[in-house]
Design a protein around this motif. Structure first.
Motif, short mmCIF file in Angstrom:
data_model
loop_
_atom_site.label_atom_id
_atom_site.label_comp_id
_atom_site.label_asym_id
_atom_site.label_seq_id
_atom_site.Cartn_x
_atom_site.Cartn_y
_atom_site.Cartn_z
N GLU A 20 93.89 24.23 -22.79
CA GLU A 20 93.83 22.94 -22.11
C GLU A 20 93.38 23.12 -20.66
N ASP A 61 99.47 16.40 -29.27
CA ASP A 61 98.13 16.97 -29.16
C ASP A 61 97.22 16.62 -30.33
N ILE A 103 91.93 19.07 -24.22
CA ILE A 103 92.07 20.23 -25.09
C ILE A 103 90.68 20.77 -25.40
#
Length: 161
Positions: free
Chosen positions: A55, A10, A60
């Motif tokens: 998300e 991420d 995100i």
């Protein structure tokens, strides 16, 4: 939108969020000159802490971190921080992240949650935190150098869990 634990994969989406919020200079007392490695170390919590992302459709929308406010005798009080980029604001992302960290802190057995440095000029966050049961227990005068307002206070906010 779903909130899930952060993974290292991420970082490519989380880092630009952190950079945007920090460079704006109006809410977080983080140094915009920090290199990526320092920013990562400051944001990504180690156990017993938690880092999460909000998300939707693989994108995100925001991130949060939570953990003990202080070690040892202060470890029964949690603290948390939240960042949502401008493009995702007004969609309930911040509220969902705060509620998630409050639920997590309760499940972990924390007695309370405390925010140590909420810029009093960050009225959207202050209003949200108040709606979720936080109170301002003190304000450090002129402790935050806002880019357009000059020095403003930093609130210490608290709520029992």
């Amino acid at each position: 939108m779903r909130i899930r634990e952060y993974t290292e994969a991420d970082w490519a989406q989380v880092r630009p969020i952190l950079t945007e919020v920090i460079e704006a200079g109006d809410t977080f007392p983080y140094d915009p000159a920090w290199p990526s490695e320092v920013l990562h170390d400051v944001w990504v919590e180690r156990p017993p802490g938690l880092t999460v992302v909000a998300e939707a459709d693989g994108r995100i929308l925001g991130t949060a971190k939570a953990g003990p406010n202080k070690p040892g005798p202060g470890s029964h009080v949690a603290s948390a921080s939240y960042m949502v980029p401008a493009a995702a604001r007004g969609q309930g992302v911040g509220r969902a992240l705060v509620e998630h960290t409050l639920d997590w802190a309760r499940r972990q057995g924390y007695a309370a949650m405390q925010f140590n440095a909420v810029a009093e000029s960050n009225t959207v966050a202050v209003r949200l935190y108040r709606r979720l049961g936080f109170t301002v227990i003190g304000t450090v005068p002129q402790a935050f150098a806002h880019p357009t307002l000059g020095r403003v206070g930093l609130h210490v906010m608290h709520r029992f869990l």
